[in-house]
Scaffold this motif. Structure first.
Motif, PDB file in Angstrom:
ATOM      1  N   LYS A 283       0.769  -0.824  -0.026  1.00 30.43           N
ATOM      2  CA  LYS A 283      -0.167  -0.061  -0.009  1.00 30.43           C
ATOM      3  C   LYS A 283       0.971   1.491   0.391  1.00 30.43           C
ATOM      4  O   LYS A 283       0.654   2.119  -0.707  1.00 30.43           O
ATOM      5  N   HIS A 284       2.202   1.128   0.316  1.00 29.73           N
ATOM      6  CA  HIS A 284       2.792   2.274   0.544  1.00 29.73           C
ATOM      7  C   HIS A 284       3.366   2.592  -0.554  1.00 29.73           C
ATOM      8  O   HIS A 284       3.716   3.697  -1.336  1.00 29.73           O
ATOM      9  N   ILE A 285       4.091   1.184  -1.125  1.00 34.85           N
ATOM     10  CA  ILE A 285       4.009   1.526  -2.304  1.00 34.85           C
ATOM     11  C   ILE A 285       3.972   2.509  -3.314  1.00 34.85           C
ATOM     12  O   ILE A 285       3.913   3.077  -3.965  1.00 34.85           O
ATOM     13  N   GLY A 286       2.265   1.707  -3.236  1.00 28.50           N
ATOM     14  CA  GLY A 286       0.600   2.495  -4.120  1.00 28.50           C
ATOM     15  C   GLY A 286       0.966   3.713  -3.806  1.00 28.50           C
ATOM     16  O   GLY A 286       0.823   4.810  -5.267  1.00 28.50           O
ATOM     17  N   TRP A 287       0.556   4.567  -2.561  1.00 20.87           N
ATOM     18  CA  TRP A 287       0.815   6.190  -2.711  1.00 20.87           C
ATOM     19  C   TRP A 287       1.825   6.693  -2.910  1.00 20.87           C
ATOM     20  O   TRP A 287       1.700   7.243  -3.205  1.00 20.87           O
ATOM     21  N   TYR A 288       3.454   6.203  -2.842  1.00 21.48           N
ATOM     22  CA  TYR A 288       4.414   6.775  -3.030  1.00 21.48           C
ATOM     23  C   TYR A 288       4.079   6.854  -4.300  1.00 21.48           C
ATOM     24  O   TYR A 288       4.676   8.649  -4.945  1.00 21.48           O
ATOM     25  N   THR A 289       4.047   6.184  -5.485  1.00 15.79           N
ATOM     26  CA  THR A 289       3.685   6.863  -6.690  1.00 15.79           C
ATOM     27  C   THR A 289       2.420   6.734  -7.577  1.00 15.79           C
ATOM     28  O   THR A 289       2.542   7.206  -8.574  1.00 15.79           O
ATOM     29  N   GLU A 290       1.934   6.855  -6.719  1.00 18.70           N
ATOM     30  CA  GLU A 290      -0.243   7.658  -7.326  1.00 18.70           C
ATOM     31  C   GLU A 290      -0.607   8.865  -7.816  1.00 18.70           C
ATOM     32  O   GLU A 290       1.128   9.324  -7.722  1.00 18.70           O
ATOM     33  N   GLY A 291      -0.542   8.441  -8.754  1.00 16.02           N
ATOM     34  CA  GLY A 291      -0.730   9.353 -10.512  1.00 16.02           C
ATOM     35  C   GLY A 291       0.510   9.735 -11.446  1.00 16.02           C
ATOM     36  O   GLY A 291       0.292  10.854 -11.784  1.00 16.02           O
ATOM     37  N   LEU A 292       0.948   8.815 -10.560  1.00 18.40           N
ATOM     38  CA  LEU A 292       2.603   9.337 -11.998  1.00 18.40           C
ATOM     39  C   LEU A 292       3.054   8.138 -12.711  1.00 18.40           C
ATOM     40  O   LEU A 292       1.934   7.072 -13.126  1.00 18.40           O
ATOM     41  N   ALA A 293       2.759   8.876 -14.117  1.00 16.05           N
ATOM     42  CA  ALA A 293       2.691   8.059 -15.590  1.00 16.05           C
ATOM     43  C   ALA A 293       3.287   6.710 -15.537  1.00 16.05           C
ATOM     44  O   ALA A 293       4.845   6.171 -14.532  1.00 16.05           O
ATOM     45  N   GLY A 294       2.679   5.601 -15.896  1.00 10.21           N
ATOM     46  CA  GLY A 294       3.437   4.097 -15.951  1.00 10.21           C
ATOM     47  C   GLY A 294       3.002   3.405 -14.578  1.00 10.21           C
ATOM     48  O   GLY A 294       3.421   2.509 -14.362  1.00 10.21           O
ATOM     49  N   SER A 295       2.219   4.367 -13.401  1.00  7.32           N
ATOM     50  CA  SER A 295       2.191   3.402 -11.607  1.00  7.32           C
ATOM     51  C   SER A 295       1.221   2.546 -12.379  1.00  7.32           C
ATOM     52  O   SER A 295       1.294   1.814 -10.827  1.00  7.32           O
ATOM     53  N   ALA A 296       0.570   2.116 -12.765  1.00  8.59           N
ATOM     54  CA  ALA A 296      -0.486   1.232 -12.522  1.00  8.59           C
ATOM     55  C   ALA A 296       0.571  -0.056 -12.616  1.00  8.59           C
ATOM     56  O   ALA A 296      -0.131  -0.989 -12.494  1.00  8.59           O
ATOM     57  N   ALA A 297       0.837   0.307 -13.673  1.00  7.90           N
ATOM     58  CA  ALA A 297       1.800  -1.104 -14.236  1.00  7.90           C
ATOM     59  C   ALA A 297       2.697  -1.368 -13.722  1.00  7.90           C
ATOM     60  O   ALA A 297       2.575  -2.713 -13.214  1.00  7.90           O
ATOM     61  N   PHE A 298       2.905  -0.401 -13.249  1.00  9.74           N
ATOM     62  CA  PHE A 298       4.940  -0.580 -12.205  1.00  9.74           C
ATOM     63  C   PHE A 298       4.216  -1.362 -10.982  1.00  9.74           C
ATOM     64  O   PHE A 298       4.419  -2.442 -10.056  1.00  9.74           O
ATOM     65  N   ARG A 299       2.856  -1.053 -10.065  1.00 11.79           N
ATOM     66  CA  ARG A 299       1.836  -1.981  -8.752  1.00 11.79           C
ATOM     67  C   ARG A 299       1.639  -2.901  -9.861  1.00 11.79           C
ATOM     68  O   ARG A 299       1.627  -3.919  -8.964  1.00 11.79           O
TER      69      ARG A 299
END
Length: 338
Positions: A283-299
């Motif tokens: 969940k923290h990894i998701g919050w740190y990257t939320e809204g950034l390009a490519g974050s959905a695929a990264f998560r």
């Protein structure tokens, strides 16, 4: 402005809220290193503490640097709450916070958390028992009331002051609102006007502007930041600097954010062990990257592995796509600052 908790004076009137599954030892350590004046522990179930349940006792682990160490306890029986408070004092707590604000169904169904606002007599007995059990300052966190027709925070605040509570935090919503709508900061002013205790306002403080607006509207002595810290453990320090009349540090760039995330993940692996650490960190990894390009695929990639080396490699690869200003070459990239 300053807030006193026992013999400790906070460097700024900013507190990070106790958040289950968030303000664990790794998060508190990181937020304090980044400049947060105070981070309260996760809510600790009193009954579980007395049974020495590892999941609960781990929440009360305190670092030497975690000063003042404020431990929040929850429950519904005065004697059990008192004994849990004594145990937390023996483990190094500098103050005990009583939870009468948690709106979660599993908590209120056991007549704990914000359910206690519906029984002022029991709430008063709990506060008196905890205050009498420890030679530490005891604080209280509550909401405006149970629902729109029962906004009894001022009445409970009077009981708290009479019981020996030293500081009150009020979330500007009722229990039935949960986290919907907007926090009623002006409603907190009724508590401020009722007691002589320091009052901290909580709810929808997500940046410097909302912190200032919250203080102005509520008349409170300080602010508590909760969900606004998700993926931004540096935010409390920024708000603290601004309220102290200093220039806040800017949001971290991509490389700094990558380093903070890696530090956080490493601490969670050490604290929980590899498998639990990876799961809790998602969940923290998701919050740190939320809204950034490519974050959905990264998560998605991160959530499909339990191998730490793979997760660290994915983090490196993800943030390598961003320049030092936090922007990627993709014109549709999201923003770093939440």
């Amino acid at each position: 402005m300053c807030i006193q908790i026992g013999s400790h004076t906070l460097s700024a009137p900013v507190v990070v809220a106790p958040m289950s599954g968030v303000t664990d030892r790794p998060f508190r350590r990181l937020a304090r290193r980044l400049g947060a004046p105070l981070v309260v522990t996760e809510m600790i179930a009193s009954h579980a503490v007395l049974r020495d349940v590892l999941e609960e006792t781990r929440k009360a682990e305190i670092d030497a640097e975690d000063t003042p160490a404020v431990v929040q306890i929850a429950g519904w029986e005065p004697e059990v709450m008192a004994e849990a408070a004594r145990m937390m004092a023996d483990r190094g707590a500098d103050a005990i916070d009583i939870n009468m604000g948690c709106p979660a169904k599993k908590v209120v169904n056991r007549y704990a958390g914000s359910a206690l606002m519906r029984d002022e007599v029991l709430a008063g007995r709990i506060m008196e028992a905890v205050v009498g059990a420890v030679d530490l300052p005891v604080t209280l966190k509550m909401r405006l009331g149970w629902d729109a027709d029962n906004r009894n925070a001022p009445e409970l605040a009077r009981i708290a002051e009479t019981s020996g509570i030293r500081l009150i935090t009020v979330h500007g919503r009722t229990r039935c609102q949960m986290y919907t709508g907007t926090a009623d900061w002006s409603g907190i002013r009724a508590v401020v006007d009722t007691v002589s205790l320091p009052v901290v306002a909580n709810g929808d403080v997500v940046d410097i502007a909302t912190a200032r607006a919250c203080l102005a509207e509520s008349g409170a002595d300080g602010v508590m930041i909760g969900r606004g810290c998700y993926g931004r453990p540096w935010l409390p320090a920024q708000v603290a600097a601004a309220l102290n009349g200093e220039t806040p540090r800017p949001d971290p760039d991509a490389r700094e954010r990558r380093d903070i995330l890696a530090e956080h993940l490493d601490a969670m692996l050490s604290h929980y062990g590899v498998q639990s650490g990876i799961r809790n960190a998602r969940k923290h990894i998701g919050w740190y990257t939320e809204g950034l390009a490519g974050s959905a695929a990264f998560r998605q990639r991160v959530n499909n592995t339990t191998e730490p080396s793979v997760v660290f490699a994915e983090i490196d690869r993800f943030f390598a796509d961003f320049g030092s200003d936090g922007k990627s070459g993709n014109e549709n990239a999201g923003r770093i600052a939440a």
